[in-house]
Design a protein around this motif. Structure first.
Motif, mmCIF file in Angstrom:
data_model
loop_
_atom_site.group_PDB
_atom_site.id
_atom_site.type_symbol
_atom_site.label_atom_id
_atom_site.label_comp_id
_atom_site.label_asym_id
_atom_site.label_seq_id
_atom_site.Cartn_x
_atom_site.Cartn_y
_atom_site.Cartn_z
ATOM 1 N N GLN A 190 0.846 -1.192 0.000
ATOM 2 C CA GLN A 190 0.000 0.000 0.000
ATOM 3 C C GLN A 190 0.882 1.244 0.000
ATOM 4 O O GLN A 190 1.790 1.370 0.828
ATOM 5 N N TRP A 191 0.595 2.179 -0.917
ATOM 6 C CA TRP A 191 1.407 3.382 -1.061
ATOM 7 C C TRP A 191 0.668 4.612 -0.539
ATOM 8 O O TRP A 191 -0.535 4.760 -0.733
ATOM 9 N N ARG A 220 -1.009 -0.086 -5.526
ATOM 10 C CA ARG A 220 -2.169 0.081 -4.654
ATOM 11 C C ARG A 220 -1.975 1.363 -3.843
ATOM 12 O O ARG A 220 -1.011 1.496 -3.103
ATOM 13 N N ALA A 222 -3.000 3.672 -0.909
ATOM 14 C CA ALA A 222 -3.747 3.671 0.347
ATOM 15 C C ALA A 222 -4.350 5.032 0.645
ATOM 16 O O ALA A 222 -5.474 5.132 1.146
ATOM 17 N N SER A 238 1.796 1.825 10.121
ATOM 18 C CA SER A 238 1.294 0.802 9.206
ATOM 19 C C SER A 238 2.450 0.219 8.399
ATOM 20 O O SER A 238 3.611 0.573 8.598
ATOM 21 N N CYS A 240 2.486 0.637 5.163
ATOM 22 C CA CYS A 240 2.487 1.399 3.910
ATOM 23 C C CYS A 240 3.902 1.880 3.606
ATOM 24 O O CYS A 240 4.774 1.951 4.485
ATOM 25 N N SER A 242 6.133 4.912 0.952
ATOM 26 C CA SER A 242 5.922 6.172 0.248
ATOM 27 C C SER A 242 7.215 6.617 -0.399
ATOM 28 O O SER A 242 8.303 6.164 -0.013
#
Length: 309
Positions: A190-191, A220, A222, A238, A240, A242
């Motif tokens: 998740q990005w 994906r 987020a 999380s 995630c 970035s």
């Protein structure tokens, strides 16, 4: 016709003649005479009758004098208003910043700027590049210090490049994919995108560069956040990931909480610069801020490039 000609004509009436007016104004009589004569010649009129006793107004002069005096009164009021505005000028600068300069450059410079001009308030907006450019063009911002888009349409803008920087893929310390070595290993994660929430995350330049241009499919997304530290909070709490400026890894609030996922291929460098509307004249305070940003950028970049002893 100009205001000086009207002032000279009015002075001749007020003081009763060219010689007396010249003496009162401390100017040459010849210059005063030529000024009024040019006004008369420009319009083919004669405003004075010259006699042995002095001068008196002609019929045309009597008709024109109220207009000349009204113009002088309004000009004086306009000058007084302008002088008053100099003292009441709004001492504020509407400044926009994107993620990269908000981490180090702008905070450091604003500290010095406040010491130099303590009465000037900075109204600071941190937002995505697209929002900053819109605000500049709508005159909601006077300046923006931002990452320069790769394909920036700068026809109506003034752009001053400050320095080059680069991005890094970041995640929380202890992230299960921290040891990844290819972008393919990160495609299923998740990005979190730092950008304009109203725009699709796939429009972000970093996503385009990492996934869409190499035709690796769509990652994906987020969340898309216009708040840097809102995005950082999501990363810390999380799994995630970035793409952020590499300088985020050295920031005191994130230095031990975020790590870089290092990939073998080099990250494309990008430029950070000052942007303003080309047609808008910057205030003296804004010019001072621009000069300080340039100076700090030159000094810090020279220090960064200097080899260790």
């Amino acid at each position: 016709m100009n205001l000086q000609q009207l002032r000279d004509l009015n002075a001749v009436i007020t003081y009763g003649g060219f010689r007396s007016a010249a003496r009162a104004l401390d100017v040459s009589q010849a210059g005063l005479t030529k000024s009024v004569a040019r006004l008369e010649n420009e319009h083919g009129l004669s405003f004075f009758e010259r006699t042995a006793k002095g001068v008196s107004l002609t019929v045309d002069g009597q008709a024109f004098l109220p207009y000349a005096q009204a113009a002088l009164i309004e000009a004086t009021r306009a000058e007084e208003w302008l002088r008053g505005m100099q003292g009441r000028r709004a001492t504020r600068i509407a400044l926009g910043v994107s993620v990269e300069p908000s981490l180090r450059l702008v905070p450091a410079v604003l500290q010095d700027f406040r010491r130099a001009l303590p009465d000037v308030a900075i109204h600071l907006t941190q937002s995505a590049n697209s929002e900053l450019l819109s605000a500049l063009r709508d005159n909601r911002l006077e300046l923006a210090v931002m990452r320069l888009p790769h394909m920036l349409d700068a026809a109506d803008l003034r752009v001053d490049v400050l320095y080059e920087s680069e991005a890094a893929i970041v995640a929380r310390a202890g992230h299960p994919s921290a040891g990844a070595r290819t972008i393919g290993e990160l495609a299923g994660l998740q990005w979190v995108i730092v950008g304009a929430p109203g725009r699709p995350g796939q429009d972000d330049e970093s996503i385009q560069e990492l996934f869409l241009q190499p035709q690796m499919g769509r990652p994906r997304i987020a969340a898309v956040s216009d708040s840097l530290f809102g995005a950082v909070s999501m990363l810390i709490d999380s799994d995630c990931v970035s793409r952020m400026p590499r300088s985020i890894l050295d920031h005191p609030l994130t230095a031990r909480q975020l790590v870089e996922i290092k990939l073998p291929h080099p990250s494309r460098r990008y430029e950070v610069g000052i942007v303003s509307r080309a047609s808008r004249r910057l205030s003296p305070e804004a010019k001072t801020l621009v000069a300080m940003l340039r100076s700090f950028s030159r000094i810090s970049q020279a220090a960064y490039r200097r080899p260790p002893p």
